[in-house]
Write an enzyme that holds these catalytic residues in place. Structure first.
Site, PDB file in Angstrom:
ATOM      1  N   ALA A 150       0.856  -1.197   0.000  1.00 34.99           N
ATOM      2  CA  ALA A 150       0.000   0.000   0.000  1.00 34.99           C
ATOM      3  C   ALA A 150       0.885   1.239   0.000  1.00 34.99           C
ATOM      4  O   ALA A 150       1.221   1.780   1.043  1.00 34.99           O
ATOM      5  CB  ALA A 150      -0.920   0.000   1.223  1.00 34.99           C
ATOM      6  N   TRP A 195       9.130   2.130   3.402  1.00 30.91           N
ATOM      7  CA  TRP A 195       9.600   3.445   2.944  1.00 30.91           C
ATOM      8  C   TRP A 195       9.541   4.484   4.063  1.00 30.91           C
ATOM      9  O   TRP A 195       9.125   5.616   3.855  1.00 30.91           O
ATOM     10  CB  TRP A 195       8.790   3.941   1.733  1.00 30.91           C
ATOM     11  CG  TRP A 195       8.522   2.921   0.684  1.00 30.91           C
ATOM     12  CD1 TRP A 195       7.299   2.538   0.205  1.00 30.91           C
ATOM     13  CD2 TRP A 195       9.478   2.133  -0.032  1.00 30.91           C
ATOM     14  NE1 TRP A 195       7.436   1.571  -0.751  1.00 30.91           N
ATOM     15  CE2 TRP A 195       8.765   1.300  -0.922  1.00 30.91           C
ATOM     16  CE3 TRP A 195      10.877   2.037  -0.005  1.00 30.91           C
ATOM     17  CZ2 TRP A 195       9.394   0.402  -1.779  1.00 30.91           C
ATOM     18  CZ3 TRP A 195      11.494   1.138  -0.855  1.00 30.91           C
ATOM     19  CH2 TRP A 195      10.760   0.346  -1.724  1.00 30.91           C
ATOM     20  N   GLU A 243       6.066  11.330  -1.484  1.00 31.17           N
ATOM     21  CA  GLU A 243       4.980  12.304  -1.275  1.00 31.17           C
ATOM     22  C   GLU A 243       3.966  12.266  -2.431  1.00 31.17           C
ATOM     23  O   GLU A 243       3.332  13.264  -2.755  1.00 31.17           O
ATOM     24  CB  GLU A 243       5.521  13.725  -1.098  1.00 31.17           C
ATOM     25  CG  GLU A 243       6.357  13.931   0.155  1.00 31.17           C
ATOM     26  CD  GLU A 243       5.530  14.137   1.413  1.00 31.17           C
ATOM     27  OE1 GLU A 243       4.284  14.137   1.331  1.00 31.17           O
ATOM     28  OE2 GLU A 243       6.144  14.280   2.492  1.00 31.17           O
TER      29      GLU A 243
END
Length: 383
Positions: free
Chosen positions: A133, A159, A366
């Site tokens: 995800a 991450w 981002e």
């Protein structure tokens, strides 16, 4: 110098930018190449930067922070990114953690955590993405199960910038069953607890200063008082601040691109070909002119988006546009700067090789460029 003109900034903004440039040059830049080679965590540099207020830029002064505006924050991030893109990413994630706490935390939560974050006595991390995800954050599987006055958190996060070095972690976890609309909550967790396990630090293409970890939460016990806001509203809180993060990454991208341009200008003036510096060749001059134009356009729009944020005006579309344009521009500029260097740009004796590797991830984290385009399209079609 290719940064924004002082005429467009307030006295305070100029002071912040000049201070950040000086500190980044004196503390961060000289050791950037060595960190890129070794992947060493910048303990000494963080301490030095924190003493001057740059690790608590968005935290209020009442809690030991610098209380900067978002425009000032973006100006500072650009300067640190010009010195070391990975260091700027680490700084941004840490400062953003404090920003989330300042925005949604209770008085007790802020008093308990913000002073240490502002002094970088604890490094902040944000645990959102998971192995399956990434951009699809609604697919998060990490759970938080209530047990008396605590929650037990279980799941794996991927991450996680600063995850291996963190002393303060914000975790998005499901408190509701699948299919329930408001099922995710936001928690403050302590990475020093036994249930927080760093499984690995990723071996990445670039930004070696910014450690990126996979974190496993194994019955990590979090007090119920460590929930940020109401149960089931954490996902919305995370999304609400992603726009701010996108603007900051735009500024970071601009900083790396600016460093690449400045390196290309220096090299073009020094490198002789056909009996004169290559800066006198029309092809090189056109390349440098295009690079400078793209950087300035990206910067002005990014500062515009940051000013919207300071004015508390909607900036979802503008944040996505800034991040999309700046990150894609920065990759092109770094590639062009490498090309100006010719074969020397492909070896690590010259810094453009590092800039080229460091800038690539700005199109991914981002929210990828595709995600930014989806956001922009939704805003212009539905908004």
């Amino acid at each position: 110098m290719t940064s924004v003109s002082n005429a467009l900034l307030s006295e305070q903004e100029v002071m912040v930018r000049e201070s950040a440039r000086r500190v980044a040059g004196e503390v961060v830049a000289n050791s950037a190449a060595e960190r890129d080679r070794t992947g060493a965590w910048p303990h000494d540099e963080i301490r030095a930067v924190a003493e001057l207020g740059f690790m608590g830029m968005l935290a209020p002064q009442t809690y030991g922070g610098s209380g900067l505006s978002f425009v000032e924050y973006c100006l500072a991030i650009e300067e640190f990114a010009a010195a070391d893109g990975g260091f700027a990413t680490m700084m941004h994630v840490h400062n953003a953690s404090a920003h989330v706490l300042r925005t949604y935390g209770t008085e007790e939560q802020m008093r308990a955590h913000l002073p240490e974050l502002a002094r970088a006595q604890r490094i902040g991390a944000f645990l959102l993405s998971e192995p399956h995800a990434g951009s699809d954050t609604a697919a998060i599987r990490t759970t938080a199960k209530r047990e008396g006055d605590t929650y037990l958190l279980n799941g794996t996060k991927q991450w996680v910038s600063n995850g291996s070095e963190a002393g303060f972690a914000l975790v998005v976890a499901a408190t509701g069953a699948p299919g329930v609309r408001d099922r995710f909550s936001l928690f403050i967790a302590d990475p020093r607890d036994a249930g927080y396990q760093c499984l690995r630090i990723e071996n990445k293409l670039g930004q070696h200063t910014a450690h990126t970890a996979q974190i496993h939460l194994d019955n990590l016990r979090v007090p119920a008082t460590n929930m940020l806001g109401e149960e089931g509203r954490g996902y919305g809180k995370a999304l609400a601040l992603l726009s701010d993060g996108r603007i900051a990454i735009a500024a970071l991208s601009i900083g790396i691109a600016r460093a690449a341009l400045e390196a290309a200008i220096r090299y073009a003036k020094e490198r002789d070909a056909y009996g004169k510096p290559i800066a006198e060749l029309q092809a090189i001059r056109f390349d440098l002119a295009d690079m400078a134009t793209q950087i300035d356009v990206a910067r002005q729009f990014t500062l515009y988006a940051a000013r919207l944020t300071d004015a508390r005006l909607p900036a979802i579309k503008e944040a996505a546009m800034a991040k999309l344009f700046a990150s894609e521009m920065a990759e092109k500029v770094c590639s062009a700067a490498l090309q100006v260097h010719g074969g020397y740009g492909y070896v690590n004796d010259f810094p453009v090789e590092r800039y080229y590797r460091d800038v690539r991830v700005t199109k991914i984290y981002e929210g990828t460029s595709h995600i930014q385009r989806l956001i922009i399209a939704r805003q212009i079609l539905d908004g």
